[in-house]
Design an enzyme around this catalytic site. Structure first.
Site, mmCIF file in Angstrom:
data_model
loop_
_atom_site.group_PDB
_atom_site.id
_atom_site.type_symbol
_atom_site.label_atom_id
_atom_site.label_comp_id
_atom_site.label_asym_id
_atom_site.label_seq_id
_atom_site.Cartn_x
_atom_site.Cartn_y
_atom_site.Cartn_z
ATOM 1 N N ASP A 143 0.841 -1.192 0.000
ATOM 2 C CA ASP A 143 0.000 0.000 0.000
ATOM 3 C C ASP A 143 0.876 1.242 0.000
ATOM 4 O O ASP A 143 1.723 1.408 0.886
ATOM 5 C CB ASP A 143 -0.902 0.020 1.231
ATOM 6 C CG ASP A 143 -1.997 -1.050 1.167
ATOM 7 O OD1 ASP A 143 -2.298 -1.507 0.048
ATOM 8 O OD2 ASP A 143 -2.524 -1.405 2.234
ATOM 9 N N THR A 216 2.463 -9.339 -11.293
ATOM 10 C CA THR A 216 1.200 -9.421 -10.563
ATOM 11 C C THR A 216 0.167 -8.478 -11.169
ATOM 12 O O THR A 216 0.480 -7.608 -11.979
ATOM 13 C CB THR A 216 1.403 -9.051 -9.093
ATOM 14 O OG1 THR A 216 1.726 -7.651 -9.015
ATOM 15 C CG2 THR A 216 2.543 -9.865 -8.477
ATOM 16 N N ARG A 217 -1.076 -8.637 -10.736
ATOM 17 C CA ARG A 217 -2.126 -7.748 -11.248
ATOM 18 C C ARG A 217 -1.890 -6.307 -10.835
ATOM 19 O O ARG A 217 -2.280 -5.390 -11.555
ATOM 20 C CB ARG A 217 -3.504 -8.237 -10.771
ATOM 21 C CG ARG A 217 -3.718 -8.256 -9.272
ATOM 22 C CD ARG A 217 -4.974 -9.041 -8.913
ATOM 23 N NE ARG A 217 -5.209 -9.071 -7.481
ATOM 24 C CZ ARG A 217 -6.240 -8.469 -6.888
ATOM 25 N NH1 ARG A 217 -7.121 -7.804 -7.607
ATOM 26 N NH2 ARG A 217 -6.402 -8.538 -5.582
ATOM 27 N N TYR A 218 -1.219 -6.099 -9.691
ATOM 28 C CA TYR A 218 -0.909 -4.735 -9.275
ATOM 29 C C TYR A 218 0.145 -4.130 -10.200
ATOM 30 O O TYR A 218 0.079 -2.948 -10.547
ATOM 31 C CB TYR A 218 -0.419 -4.732 -7.824
ATOM 32 C CG TYR A 218 -1.484 -5.152 -6.846
ATOM 33 C CD1 TYR A 218 -2.525 -4.298 -6.512
ATOM 34 C CD2 TYR A 218 -1.465 -6.414 -6.268
ATOM 35 C CE1 TYR A 218 -3.523 -4.678 -5.628
ATOM 36 C CE2 TYR A 218 -2.459 -6.814 -5.379
ATOM 37 C CZ TYR A 218 -3.482 -5.938 -5.071
ATOM 38 O OH TYR A 218 -4.462 -6.326 -4.202
#
Length: 238
Positions: A143, A216-218
């Site tokens: 985050d 990754t999707r991030y």
């Protein structure tokens, strides 16, 4: 703040992320009900382990080396590493229950058996991991907390890095990936300050993904939005 009136005896720790998002699908609820308990690394939460008895890590994976992923998101990297490294045991920590449910589905599909899942705050895991028990750790697209007043909430602060350093074995590797320039800056200040060595020798060492990396999707979202990923590798001195 360390004093507490919490019934479990836990120290007061602010948590700023999300525990739950959109409504879970029926299949995801079934994963949580059927699979999560069997994949537990042991008594980690304060309610289950108020004495903070260390985990028996040697028994956890039959003596295999232990790796740790902090905040595994949807779990694709965690499952990928488990598939590529069957002789390693990997613990994933993630408080966001939707991500935990996604991971459990991926574990079923992949059939991997060398994973354990803690659906909670990594700081609780640090409390019960024996010193020097982890040989590699991952912090991937954490985050960002972009507002300056929120930077103290980031993982790369002494509250998290100091106990992580203790849990890692001498010579252990700590990988950090982020697409946020200011997070890179804070990482490069705080992680060495916690005792880690940065292993980069040339720009390609932090511009190029690791050889065993799976995007990754991030990361895919970051690339779509034209943000540049950084791949930083640190080591606990031997």
């Amino acid at each position: 703040m360390t004093d507490t009136k919490h019934p479990s005896g836990a120290p007061w720790r602010n948590f700023y992320g999300r525990f739950k998002g959109k409504t879970l699908r029926s299949s995801q609820k079934e994963y949580l009900e059927s699979d999560l308990a069997a994949l537990s690394p042991g008594a980690v939460s304060w309610e289950d382990n108020p004495e903070r008895t260390p985990l028996e890590t040697q028994a956890l994976f039959d003596g295999k080396p232990i790796w740790l992923e902090i905040g595994f998101g949807g779990g694709e990297h965690l499952v990928h590493q488990a598939q590529q490294n069957p002789d390693v045991g990997i613990i994933g920590c993630e408080p966001f229950i939707n991500g935990v449910a996604m991971l459990l589905g991926k574990i079923r599909d992949a059939g991997v058996t060398n994973l354990r899942v803690f659906p909670g705050d990594a700081r609780d895991m640090f409390d019960v991991l024996p010193a020097g028990s982890v040989e590699k750790a991952f912090l991937l697209y954490p985050d960002p907390w972009p507002k300056k007043r929120h930077h103290r909430r980031r993982f790369v602060t002494p509250e998290h890095l100091d106990p992580l350093f203790t849990c890692l074995a001498p010579g252990a590797e700590f990988r950090v990936a982020t697409d946020i320039p200011d997070y890179v800056r804070q990482t490069m200040i705080e992680v060495p300050r916690a005792g880690f060595e940065w292993l980069a020798e040339r720009p390609s060492d932090w511009r190029t993904p690791w050889g065993d990396w799976i995007s990754t999707r991030y990361e895919q979202k970051a690339l779509r939005e034209n943000r540049v990923p950084h791949y930083m590798t640190f080591r606990k001195p031997a």
